[in-house]
Design a protein around this motif. Sequence first.
Motif, PDB file in Angstrom:
ATOM      1  N   THR A  57       0.880  -1.171  -0.008  1.00  0.00           N
ATOM      2  CA  THR A  57       0.133   0.089  -0.005  1.00  0.00           C
ATOM      3  C   THR A  57       0.848   1.111  -0.105  1.00  0.00           C
ATOM      4  O   THR A  57       1.921   1.174   0.494  1.00  0.00           O
ATOM      5  N   TYR A  93      -3.278   3.716  -2.974  1.00  0.00           N
ATOM      6  CA  TYR A  93      -3.337   2.572  -3.856  1.00  0.00           C
ATOM      7  C   TYR A  93      -2.956   1.297  -3.172  1.00  0.00           C
ATOM      8  O   TYR A  93      -2.398   1.276  -1.989  1.00  0.00           O
ATOM      9  N   HIS A  95      -1.289  -1.976  -4.346  1.00  0.00           N
ATOM     10  CA  HIS A  95      -0.272  -2.639  -5.603  1.00  0.00           C
ATOM     11  C   HIS A  95      -0.097  -4.222  -5.033  1.00  0.00           C
ATOM     12  O   HIS A  95       0.303  -4.736  -3.726  1.00  0.00           O
ATOM     13  N   GLU A 124      -4.399  -0.537 -13.147  1.00  0.00           N
ATOM     14  CA  GLU A 124      -3.376  -0.454 -14.001  1.00  0.00           C
ATOM     15  C   GLU A 124      -2.743  -1.938 -13.950  1.00  0.00           C
ATOM     16  O   GLU A 124      -2.931  -2.555 -12.923  1.00  0.00           O
ATOM     17  N   TYR A 215       3.239  -6.503 -11.935  1.00  0.00           N
ATOM     18  CA  TYR A 215       2.222  -6.005 -11.159  1.00  0.00           C
ATOM     19  C   TYR A 215       0.809  -5.448 -11.439  1.00  0.00           C
ATOM     20  O   TYR A 215       0.644  -5.051 -12.509  1.00  0.00           O
ATOM     21  N   VAL A 217      -2.254  -2.574  -9.980  1.00  0.00           N
ATOM     22  CA  VAL A 217      -2.380  -1.421  -9.007  1.00  0.00           C
ATOM     23  C   VAL A 217      -3.923  -0.891  -9.225  1.00  0.00           C
ATOM     24  O   VAL A 217      -4.514  -0.659 -10.110  1.00  0.00           O
ATOM     25  N   TRP A 219      -5.919   2.536  -7.913  1.00  0.00           N
ATOM     26  CA  TRP A 219      -5.572   3.792  -7.479  1.00  0.00           C
ATOM     27  C   TRP A 219      -6.773   4.567  -7.060  1.00  0.00           C
ATOM     28  O   TRP A 219      -7.868   4.439  -7.848  1.00  0.00           O
TER      29      TRP A 219
END
Length: 242
Positions: A57, A93, A95, A124, A215, A217, A219
């Motif tokens: 985070t 966010y 992650h 993302e 990865y 994400v 947001w």
Amino acid sequence: MPHGTPDWGTVGPKETTFGLDDLGEQAVRLRSPHLWDRRGDVLYCTDFREGLGMFHTDFRGTGAGVQLVTGSSRQGAYSAMLQAGSDDDHFAYLHLAFPFQVQSAVGLEFSFSVAPWTSHIRVEIVWYDGTNERTALVEYDHVNTQLSYYREPATLTVFDDDVDLNECTRPEHTMKLVASMVTNQYVRFMLDDQTYAVFAYPVDEVPDDRAPYWYFVIWHFGVLLHTPMCFVDNVIVTQNEP
């Protein structure tokens, strides 16, 4: 009157109950978070019952933070609250990273809420193949009621300019982004009842020789001078998307 197939096979009608030959439906009835779009093979699936677990985070700005909360979930007891700060970069966010997979079309899905002072929600997907970094990103702009995607070369392009999501205090909305690691192009984006499959451009690409890695994400950006809260639940990562 016959009511479908028995539990022990696919032939032979039953008279008192209905058969079920869709195991995806069975999983949902057993409270799986994978209930909105069931395409793809699940790599990771959570409703935060085990906590933040695999998630990294980060957040910026006065009053910003990320934490587990109760009472604002899509299902189960918990959701993750992403509170954007009132100044600085004003974001929060989640992650999520995994060992690199055999390349295929991959997806990130999650349910979320929209606050009165939410600025943007972004989804993302980023992957490195040893030669390049590639980024697939779609952004919902709540202030301007627009959807944009990040395309080569490093440009946000609007693809719908009349999207006004209901503001809520529970994760009542769901979005899913699918991108191909094989063709390096967008496949589709889904938001509630709408599906967009009109991406004519590849994902953004820049040279980067770091080891293969990927990865995901989620947001949440707020409007400056405010600290809006976004509640996220039912996060699902898939591979082998059609």
